[in-house]
Design an enzyme around this catalytic site. Structure first.
Site, PDB file in Angstrom:
ATOM      1  N   ASN A 128       0.817  -1.213   0.000  1.00 51.58           N
ATOM      2  CA  ASN A 128       0.000   0.000   0.000  1.00 51.58           C
ATOM      3  C   ASN A 128       0.851   1.264   0.000  1.00 51.58           C
ATOM      4  OD1 ASN A 128      -2.522  -1.273  -0.046  1.00 51.58           O
ATOM      5  ND2 ASN A 128      -2.482  -1.599   2.166  1.00 51.58           N
TER       6      ASN A 128
ATOM      7  N   HIS B 267       3.158   2.412   2.041  1.00 57.12           N
ATOM      8  CA  HIS B 267       3.547   3.063   3.283  1.00 57.12           C
ATOM      9  C   HIS B 267       4.208   2.039   4.193  1.00 57.12           C
ATOM     10  CE1 HIS B 267      -0.884   2.323   4.688  1.00 57.12           C
ATOM     11  NE2 HIS B 267      -0.165   1.228   4.787  1.00 57.12           N
TER      12      HIS B 267
ATOM     13  N   CYS C 209       3.544   6.865   7.103  1.00 58.44           N
ATOM     14  CA  CYS C 209       4.973   7.155   7.034  1.00 58.44           C
ATOM     15  C   CYS C 209       5.500   6.621   5.709  1.00 58.44           C
ATOM     16  CB  CYS C 209       5.706   6.521   8.211  1.00 58.44           C
ATOM     17  SG  CYS C 209       7.488   6.784   8.179  1.00 58.44           S
TER      18      CYS C 209
END
Length: 381
Positions: A274, A276, A311
């Site tokens: 995904n 991240h 992040c």
């Protein structure tokens, strides 16, 4: 196009070693291998094999139409699939899977790490979706979610550990899902020792939907709700207020944190599909700012992670930690932990993972630690 010449092959037959010799050309361009002999073997029995383009004869008798169809012996014939796929129980409401604790999944104390347990929880959850027949082309997304470019993202997870397994132990994990508010989903897990069937850990988590392109949170479409509704099981393994699992986690600052570790850089291998950082990776960064004597002398018995934002790989991170002893009933205040008195009582800790450049919060966490030498500490097998 010319075919490459087959290489000599070796196979164990009847306790001895069977050596296939160099191939010879037969009529019609076929390849022929003759007079393959095991030399008698340890049991004195001589075995001769003849193969012509895959047609195999053992001591003159045909044993298979095609050598490629002869299955290789496997020690996983009995129940091996149970370690790879799992099964549904309780009327397909609970998904169950078993795992062997591998040598690379244990830590310095020779037991599975918290990261290992979290990875096994994630693997079970994804396999639950896949085996349910709902999986689309996303990471745990259903077909309707994939059509709408939606993905699941975790907002909070709490895991409580009674005992850490050792290398070679087999654990059995049950997982199920339920609704959480109007636009969320809760997923729970139980980890048991396969031999004793005793519960050794449990966990609960909350998930919401995000558009994978805009990165904005989304309501659950009715079509998606109808997909997952048949799998909902209204059962909680950890109540919201158990061990403070539902309480707000206080934010650490430079003045309140006792230990700060800077310069933590996400690697490419930390990213998931995904795009991240995988939610399990934060455990390692949290432990980077925990004092070494705590890691050596204590078991991490419970941790709650509150995920605040995504992040990416390009961001440098900081890990902040504050340690306190267990709250005293008399004062109701958690005193700071003097280094000389550590392992005299259980500990609590608060953590923060933030972006190093602007201080933006990524993850808040709260943990509980129990001294390895104290009565009632996390038991080991």
């Amino acid at each position: 196009m010319a075919m490459p010449a087959p290489q000599a092959a070796t196979r164990v037959v009847a306790g001895g070693q069977l050596v296939f010799g160099k191939p010879e050309k037969a009529k019609g361009g076929r390849l022929l291998v003759r007079s393959c002999d095991n030399g008698g073997g340890r049991n004195g029995r001589r075995v001769t094999v003849e193969a012509v383009n895959g047609a195999v004869k053992l001591n003159g008798a045909a044993v298979a139409a095609d050598v490629r169809q002869v299955p290789a012996p496997s020690s996983m014939d009995d129940g091996g699939d149970a370690f790879r796929l799992g099964k549904f129980v309780e009327g397909r409401l609970v998904y169950r899977q078993q795992f062997v604790i591998r040598s690379y999944e244990i830590g310095p104390d020779r037991t599975a790490t918290m990261e290992t347990l979290m990875n096994l929880l994630q693997e079970t959850a994804l396999n639950h979706v896949m085996c349910s027949g709902l999986a689309g082309d996303g990471f745990g997304a259903t077909r309707q979610m994939s059509l709408r470019k939606l993905i699941w993202v975790v907002t909070r997870i709490n895991i409580q550990v009674n005992k850490y397994s050792r290398w070679g132990d087999v654990v059995e994990i049950d997982t199920w899902v339920a609704s959480s508010g109007k636009n969320g989903m809760r997923r729970d897990w139980i980890i048991r020792d396969r031999n004793t069937k005793n519960m050794i850990a449990r966990a609960t988590s909350n998930w919401v939907m995000m558009n994978r392109e805009t990165r904005r949170l989304s309501k659950i479409p009715e079509e998606v709700r109808q997909e997952v509704l048949p799998f909902y099981l209204d059962r909680s393994i950890i109540t919201a207020d158990a061990n403070g699992g539902g309480r707000k986690i206080e934010k650490l600052t430079d003045s309140t944190a006792e230990h700060i570790r800077s310069g933590l850089a996400p690697r490419w291998s930390d990213m998931d599909v995904n795009q991240h950082v995988n939610n399990v990776k934060y455990i390692g960064w949290i432990l980077e700012s925990v004092p070494l004597d705590v890691l050596e002398d204590y078991h991490l018995t419970s941790i709650t992670l509150d995920y605040r934002r995504e992040c990416r790989q390009s961001q440098l991170l900081e890990s902040l930690t504050s340690m306190t002893t267990t709250t005293s009933p008399a004062t109701d205040e958690p005193p700071a932990v003097p280094a000389s008195s550590r392992c005299c009582s259980d500990l609590n800790s608060t953590h923060l993972i933030r972006q190093q450049d602007d201080g933006a919060e990524i993850v808040r966490a709260r943990a509980e630690w129990r001294c390895k030498g104290r009565p009632g500490a996390t038991k080991q097998p």
